[in-house]
Design an enzyme around this catalytic site. Structure first.
Site, PDB file in Angstrom:
ATOM      1  N   ASP A 242       0.831  -1.206   0.000  1.00 53.00           N
ATOM      2  CA  ASP A 242       0.000   0.000   0.000  1.00 53.00           C
ATOM      3  C   ASP A 242       0.864   1.254   0.000  1.00 53.00           C
ATOM      4  OD1 ASP A 242      -2.510  -1.208  -0.037  1.00 53.00           O
ATOM      5  OD2 ASP A 242      -2.735  -1.190   2.140  1.00 53.00           O
ATOM      6  N   HIS A 265      -2.987   4.517   4.389  1.00 56.13           N
ATOM      7  CA  HIS A 265      -3.079   5.344   3.183  1.00 56.13           C
ATOM      8  C   HIS A 265      -3.053   6.840   3.504  1.00 56.13           C
ATOM      9  CE1 HIS A 265      -3.759   2.000   0.527  1.00 56.13           C
ATOM     10  NE2 HIS A 265      -4.840   1.616   1.173  1.00 56.13           N
TER      11      HIS A 265
END
Length: 305
Positions: A242, A265
């Site tokens: 990610d 994120h």
């Protein structure tokens, strides 16, 4: 000179949308030098383009979205973006006939295979890297992420999940980045979620594409997938996947050392924006030949034929 990369030919695949549960057709197209990474929704008339840009990123409960000035969004871009970072693709147009990129198996591996199937072409234009010149750190409570100057690209990620399925020794992962290392060590690590969260979301008409086929699913005690984990530390490897995708939202590979604790994120994006906003903390660089190029970004034999 070290050249920008694009695809040799158009490739297409189908998958399922994480949000809608409906079939999505994904088309990857070559693009000229200095185009950058463009996501395009062809289900809208006229089609809407979303250039990869740290300022356009929105983090939702389920995924990362790119949102334009009219509040139109394209969702679930993070795993494909990680594959682009892993293979150093500078210029590409990514089309979907839906509001989201298909979730595939919840990792970046299907996108890596698709990109390799398309073939990777070197364009006659210098590839630009973002080189970190000063340490930049962002924090959110006890979570933090930072970049330090380093002639290469290293990642060191720690999670802190108190769960019986996640051994305490498998909550940290560190690696020297390269395309080969990304493909072998990171690309196959899948996203994960709690069964109760998936059931709750689906009861509200959300996450309709969520299943054992596209995620590691856990209850309070164990991993529920019949095949188990792909790596003992698959959870933290996926968090690193990610991060690689999040940090490539500037459209350039970054030369520096990335370290994070419990980041996600939103914090990864906050770090990227903090770096780019501080002009003295970074610079664009190009390289004349392989001898100058940091080892992290040497093209493996499987990428540039």
């Amino acid at each position: 000179m070290i050249k920008q990369r694009t695809l040799k030919r158009i490739v297409q695949a189908t998958g399922v949308g994480l949000h809608t549960g409906k079939k999505v057709t994904l088309t990857l197209r070559p693009a000229p030098a200095n185009t950058g990474v463009i996501y395009r929704r062809t289900d809208l008339n006229p089609p809407v383009d979303f250039p990869a840009d740290a300022k356009s990123v929105r983090d939702t409960m389920l995924c990362t979205c790119l949102v334009n000035e009219h509040d139109v969004r394209i969702s679930t871009v993070e795993h494909l973006n990680a594959a682009l970072a892993g293979l150093g693709i500078d210029n590409i147009v990514i089309e979907v006939n839906a509001p989201e990129i298909p979730i595939m198996d919840g990792s970046a591996a299907p996108f890596v295979y698709l990109l390799l199937d398309a073939g990777i072409d070197a364009l006659n234009c210098a590839k630009k890297f973002v080189r970190i010149k000063e340490t930049v750190r962002v924090e959110d409570g006890d979570k933090w992420a930072e970049f330090r100057p380093y002639n290469g690209f290293t990642l060191d990620f720690t999670i802190d999940f108190n769960h019986p399925a996640i051994d305490s020794s498998s909550q940290r992962y560190a690696m020297n980045f390269s395309a080969d290392a990304f493909m072998r060590q990171i690309s196959r690590a899948r996203t994960f979620g709690f069964m109760r969260d998936i059931e709750y979301l689906q009861s509200r008409g959300l996450c309709l594409g969520g299943s054992f086929d596209c995620a590691i699913v856990v209850d309070d005690y164990r991993v529920l997938n019949e095949d188990g984990l792909r790596f003992e530390d698959e959870f933290v490897r996926h968090k690193m996947l990610d991060a690689i995708g999040d940090l490539f939202m500037c459209g350039h590979n970054i030369i520096g050392a990335f370290t994070a604790y419990k980041s996600g994120h939103a914090l990864n994006n906050k770090l990227l924006q903090a770096v780019l906003a501080k002009q003295e903390a970074w610079e664009f660089v190009t390289f004349q030949d392989d001898a100058e190029l940091p080892l992290a970004f040497k093209a493996p034999s499987t990428v540039l034929a």
